[in-house]
Design a protein around this motif. Structure first.
Motif, PDB file in Angstrom:
ATOM      1  N   ILE A   5       0.852  -1.185   0.000  1.00  0.00           N
ATOM      2  CA  ILE A   5       0.000   0.000   0.000  1.00  0.00           C
ATOM      3  C   ILE A   5       0.889   1.236   0.000  1.00  0.00           C
ATOM      4  CG2 ILE A   5      -1.761   1.251   1.297  1.00  0.00           C
ATOM      5  CD1 ILE A   5      -2.480  -1.518   2.505  1.00  0.00           C
ATOM      6  N   LYS A   6       0.805   2.003  -1.077  1.00  0.00           N
ATOM      7  CA  LYS A   6       1.512   3.278  -1.138  1.00  0.00           C
ATOM      8  C   LYS A   6       0.459   4.325  -1.429  1.00  0.00           C
ATOM      9  CE  LYS A   6       5.603   1.380  -3.320  1.00  0.00           C
ATOM     10  NZ  LYS A   6       6.456   1.495  -4.466  1.00  0.00           N
ATOM     11  N   THR A   7      -0.174   4.815  -0.395  1.00  0.00           N
ATOM     12  CA  THR A   7      -1.329   5.681  -0.601  1.00  0.00           C
ATOM     13  C   THR A   7      -0.998   6.967  -1.341  1.00  0.00           C
ATOM     14  OG1 THR A   7      -0.990   6.574   1.591  1.00  0.00           O
ATOM     15  CG2 THR A   7      -2.586   4.814   1.371  1.00  0.00           C
ATOM     16  N   LYS A   8       0.229   7.491  -1.185  1.00  0.00           N
ATOM     17  CA  LYS A   8       0.545   8.763  -1.841  1.00  0.00           C
ATOM     18  C   LYS A   8       0.699   8.594  -3.342  1.00  0.00           C
ATOM     19  CE  LYS A   8       2.143  10.910   2.165  1.00  0.00           C
ATOM     20  NZ  LYS A   8       2.948  11.408   3.082  1.00  0.00           N
ATOM     21  N   ASP A   9       1.071   7.403  -3.790  1.00  0.00           N
ATOM     22  CA  ASP A   9       1.284   7.182  -5.221  1.00  0.00           C
ATOM     23  C   ASP A   9       0.051   6.608  -5.918  1.00  0.00           C
ATOM     24  OD1 ASP A   9       4.582   5.915  -4.473  1.00  0.00           O
ATOM     25  OD2 ASP A   9       3.918   7.973  -4.781  1.00  0.00           O
ATOM     26  N   ASN A  10      -0.857   6.051  -5.153  1.00  0.00           N
ATOM     27  CA  ASN A  10      -2.024   5.401  -5.763  1.00  0.00           C
ATOM     28  C   ASN A  10      -3.043   6.431  -6.207  1.00  0.00           C
ATOM     29  OD1 ASN A  10      -0.977   2.907  -5.244  1.00  0.00           O
ATOM     30  ND2 ASN A  10      -2.220   2.521  -3.439  1.00  0.00           N
ATOM     31  N   PRO A  11      -3.566   6.272  -7.440  1.00  0.00           N
ATOM     32  CA  PRO A  11      -4.628   7.184  -7.849  1.00  0.00           C
ATOM     33  C   PRO A  11      -5.853   6.953  -6.964  1.00  0.00           C
ATOM     34  CG  PRO A  11      -4.155   5.550  -9.570  1.00  0.00           C
ATOM     35  CD  PRO A  11      -3.213   5.306  -8.436  1.00  0.00           C
ATOM     36  N   GLY A  12      -6.518   8.024  -6.619  1.00  0.00           N
ATOM     37  CA  GLY A  12      -7.727   7.915  -5.805  1.00  0.00           C
ATOM     38  C   GLY A  12      -7.445   7.720  -4.325  1.00  0.00           C
ATOM     39  N   ASP A  15      -9.583   9.203  -1.503  1.00  0.00           N
ATOM     40  CA  ASP A  15     -10.932   8.708  -1.238  1.00  0.00           C
ATOM     41  C   ASP A  15     -10.916   7.917   0.079  1.00  0.00           C
ATOM     42  OD1 ASP A  15     -13.436   7.038  -3.296  1.00  0.00           O
ATOM     43  OD2 ASP A  15     -13.467   7.640  -1.202  1.00  0.00           O
ATOM     44  N   ILE A  16     -11.203   8.602   1.156  1.00  0.00           N
ATOM     45  CA  ILE A  16     -11.122   8.001   2.489  1.00  0.00           C
ATOM     46  C   ILE A  16     -12.099   6.840   2.632  1.00  0.00           C
ATOM     47  CG2 ILE A  16     -11.461   8.452   4.958  1.00  0.00           C
ATOM     48  CD1 ILE A  16     -10.393  11.282   4.420  1.00  0.00           C
ATOM     49  N   ARG A  17     -13.258   6.956   2.027  1.00  0.00           N
ATOM     50  CA  ARG A  17     -14.252   5.886   2.117  1.00  0.00           C
ATOM     51  C   ARG A  17     -13.687   4.578   1.577  1.00  0.00           C
ATOM     52  NH1 ARG A  17     -17.350   3.568  -1.231  1.00  0.00           N
ATOM     53  NH2 ARG A  17     -17.050   5.056  -2.904  1.00  0.00           N
ATOM     54  N   LYS A  18     -12.992   4.641   0.445  1.00  0.00           N
ATOM     55  CA  LYS A  18     -12.384   3.436  -0.129  1.00  0.00           C
ATOM     56  C   LYS A  18     -11.260   2.918   0.753  1.00  0.00           C
ATOM     57  CE  LYS A  18     -13.545   4.324  -4.942  1.00  0.00           C
ATOM     58  NZ  LYS A  18     -13.032   4.671  -6.276  1.00  0.00           N
ATOM     59  N   MET A  19     -10.521   3.839   1.362  1.00  0.00           N
ATOM     60  CA  MET A  19      -9.438   3.454   2.264  1.00  0.00           C
ATOM     61  C   MET A  19     -10.006   2.678   3.465  1.00  0.00           C
ATOM     62  SD  MET A  19      -6.630   6.018   4.001  1.00  0.00           S
ATOM     63  CE  MET A  19      -6.313   6.820   2.443  1.00  0.00           C
ATOM     64  N   ILE A  20     -11.108   3.179   4.016  1.00  0.00           N
ATOM     65  CA  ILE A  20     -11.748   2.516   5.166  1.00  0.00           C
ATOM     66  C   ILE A  20     -12.285   1.153   4.738  1.00  0.00           C
ATOM     67  CG2 ILE A  20     -13.708   2.631   6.773  1.00  0.00           C
ATOM     68  CD1 ILE A  20     -11.425   4.483   7.561  1.00  0.00           C
ATOM     69  N   LEU A  22     -11.190  -0.785   2.345  1.00  0.00           N
ATOM     70  CA  LEU A  22     -10.052  -1.687   2.175  1.00  0.00           C
ATOM     71  C   LEU A  22      -9.536  -2.154   3.539  1.00  0.00           C
ATOM     72  CD1 LEU A  22      -7.967  -3.154   0.463  1.00  0.00           C
ATOM     73  CD2 LEU A  22      -6.650  -1.013   0.351  1.00  0.00           C
ATOM     74  N   ALA A  23      -9.449  -1.229   4.498  1.00  0.00           N
ATOM     75  CA  ALA A  23      -9.004  -1.592   5.849  1.00  0.00           C
ATOM     76  C   ALA A  23      -9.958  -2.608   6.466  1.00  0.00           C
ATOM     77  CB  ALA A  23      -8.905  -0.348   6.721  1.00  0.00           C
ATOM     78  N   ASP A  24     -11.266  -2.383   6.305  1.00  0.00           N
ATOM     79  CA  ASP A  24     -12.269  -3.328   6.830  1.00  0.00           C
ATOM     80  C   ASP A  24     -12.085  -4.708   6.196  1.00  0.00           C
ATOM     81  OD1 ASP A  24     -13.376  -1.247   8.323  1.00  0.00           O
ATOM     82  OD2 ASP A  24     -15.094  -0.961   6.982  1.00  0.00           O
ATOM     83  N   ASP A  25     -11.885  -4.719   4.876  1.00  0.00           N
ATOM     84  CA  ASP A  25     -11.714  -5.994   4.162  1.00  0.00           C
ATOM     85  C   ASP A  25     -10.441  -6.720   4.614  1.00  0.00           C
ATOM     86  OD1 ASP A  25     -14.047  -5.506   2.773  1.00  0.00           O
ATOM     87  OD2 ASP A  25     -13.044  -4.812   0.949  1.00  0.00           O
ATOM     88  N   LEU A  26      -9.364  -5.987   4.797  1.00  0.00           N
ATOM     89  CA  LEU A  26      -8.116  -6.595   5.269  1.00  0.00           C
ATOM     90  C   LEU A  26      -8.277  -7.140   6.690  1.00  0.00           C
ATOM     91  CD1 LEU A  26      -5.596  -3.969   3.886  1.00  0.00           C
ATOM     92  CD2 LEU A  26      -5.611  -6.413   3.309  1.00  0.00           C
ATOM     93  N   LEU A  27      -8.981  -6.406   7.516  1.00  0.00           N
ATOM     94  CA  LEU A  27      -9.181  -6.832   8.900  1.00  0.00           C
ATOM     95  C   LEU A  27     -10.008  -8.107   8.974  1.00  0.00           C
ATOM     96  CD1 LEU A  27      -8.606  -6.045  11.855  1.00  0.00           C
ATOM     97  CD2 LEU A  27     -10.751  -4.764  11.824  1.00  0.00           C
ATOM     98  N   TYR A  43      -6.270   2.562   8.640  1.00  0.00           N
ATOM     99  CA  TYR A  43      -7.129   3.294   9.585  1.00  0.00           C
ATOM    100  C   TYR A  43      -6.408   4.527  10.121  1.00  0.00           C
ATOM    101  CZ  TYR A  43     -10.519  -0.608   9.934  1.00  0.00           C
ATOM    102  OH  TYR A  43     -11.467  -1.572   9.686  1.00  0.00           O
ATOM    103  N   ILE A  44      -5.127   4.365  10.468  1.00  0.00           N
ATOM    104  CA  ILE A  44      -4.369   5.493  11.025  1.00  0.00           C
ATOM    105  C   ILE A  44      -4.199   6.590   9.982  1.00  0.00           C
ATOM    106  CG2 ILE A  44      -2.089   6.192  11.858  1.00  0.00           C
ATOM    107  CD1 ILE A  44      -2.038   3.547  13.449  1.00  0.00           C
ATOM    108  N   GLU A  45      -3.939   6.194   8.730  1.00  0.00           N
ATOM    109  CA  GLU A  45      -3.820   7.223   7.688  1.00  0.00           C
ATOM    110  C   GLU A  45      -5.154   7.937   7.481  1.00  0.00           C
ATOM    111  OE1 GLU A  45      -2.357   8.172   3.203  1.00  0.00           O
ATOM    112  OE2 GLU A  45      -1.545   6.435   4.261  1.00  0.00           O
ATOM    113  N   ALA A  46      -6.251   7.181   7.468  1.00  0.00           N
ATOM    114  CA  ALA A  46      -7.568   7.809   7.314  1.00  0.00           C
ATOM    115  C   ALA A  46      -7.858   8.731   8.503  1.00  0.00           C
ATOM    116  CB  ALA A  46      -8.648   6.726   7.194  1.00  0.00           C
ATOM    117  N   ALA A  47      -7.477   8.284   9.698  1.00  0.00           N
ATOM    118  CA  ALA A  47      -7.662   9.120  10.892  1.00  0.00           C
ATOM    119  C   ALA A  47      -6.871  10.418  10.755  1.00  0.00           C
ATOM    120  CB  ALA A  47      -7.227   8.354  12.141  1.00  0.00           C
ATOM    121  N   GLY A  48      -5.669  10.325  10.220  1.00  0.00           N
ATOM    122  CA  GLY A  48      -4.845  11.514  10.006  1.00  0.00           C
ATOM    123  C   GLY A  48      -5.460  12.484   9.018  1.00  0.00           C
ATOM    124  N   ARG A  49      -6.357  11.981   8.200  1.00  0.00           N
ATOM    125  CA  ARG A  49      -7.057  12.834   7.233  1.00  0.00           C
ATOM    126  C   ARG A  49      -8.423  13.263   7.758  1.00  0.00           C
ATOM    127  NH1 ARG A  49      -5.621  10.560   1.270  1.00  0.00           N
ATOM    128  NH2 ARG A  49      -3.436  10.108   1.673  1.00  0.00           N
TER     129      ARG A  49
END
Length: 199
Positions: A5-12, A15-20, A22-27, A43-49
């Protein structure tokens, strides 16, 4: 499967909703191999946003994996931002700690949002306080919102005063505990179980 996961390089990535999601699915291991560490990072990155869902997700991981004090910091922040699940978690935490006033302060706003677990929690809190009428009202609302185990609590509360309603709610439960209580109550009342022949 290695998931990088490289969130800064990934397009989109904004989109925090998609990030959450994905985190739910991984968990949960949905569509990916279960990876709690990667879920926590998201989750921590989304929280930071600014995501209250990210705060709550990170807090739950910390509490579930032995860092309760750290987890509660995240969950309290999520609750302060209006996350109903975080409010409910805190409410149940305060019930367990014996602080019913703080429990109610957390559960009431989440219940107003329609959170089924908060409704159940308020029912349980009222039951502990001996207010059976209020507990039944909250349990009925929780059941209507999809919390099926509220039927067992309703049957248990009604068993003290109204055996017919207790029977009704134990039948609604459908889980093993409700079925056991239903059988025991029917034996006590000497009521026969009628079976329908579907042939």
């Amino acid at each position: 499967m290695d998931l990088k996961i490289k969130t800064k390089d990934n397009p989109g990535s904004d989109d925090i909703r998609k990030m959450i999601q994905l985190a739910d699915d991984l968990l949960e291991g949905r569509g990916f191999e279960k990876d709690t560490g990667a879920a926590l990072s998201l989750y921590i990155e989304a929280a930071g946003r600014g995501s209250h869902q990210g705060l709550y997700g990170a807090g739950r991981i910390y509490t579930d994996y032995g860092e309760a004090s750290r987890g509660l910091i995240y969950i309290k922040k999520a609750a302060s931002l209006g996350n109903g699940d975080a409010m409910t978690f805190l409410g149940m935490h305060y019930i367990e700690a014996g602080d019913s006033d703080r429990a109610e302060e957390c559960l009431a706003p989440a219940a107003q949002m329609g959170n089924k677990d908060a409704l159940y929690g308020l029912g349980y809190l009222c039951e502990l306080r001996g207010d059976d009428a209020a507990s039944c009202e909250y349990y009925r609302d929780a059941f209507s919102a999809g919390r099926s185990d509220a039927a067992l609590r309703l049957g248990t509360v009604y068993e003290k005063t109204n055996k017919d309603l207790a029977l009704f709610w134990f039948r609604q439960g459908g889980d093993e505990a409700s079925c056991e209580r239903l059988r025991a109550l029917m034996e006590d009342l000497d009521v026969e179980i009628e079976y329908e022949d579907n042939i």
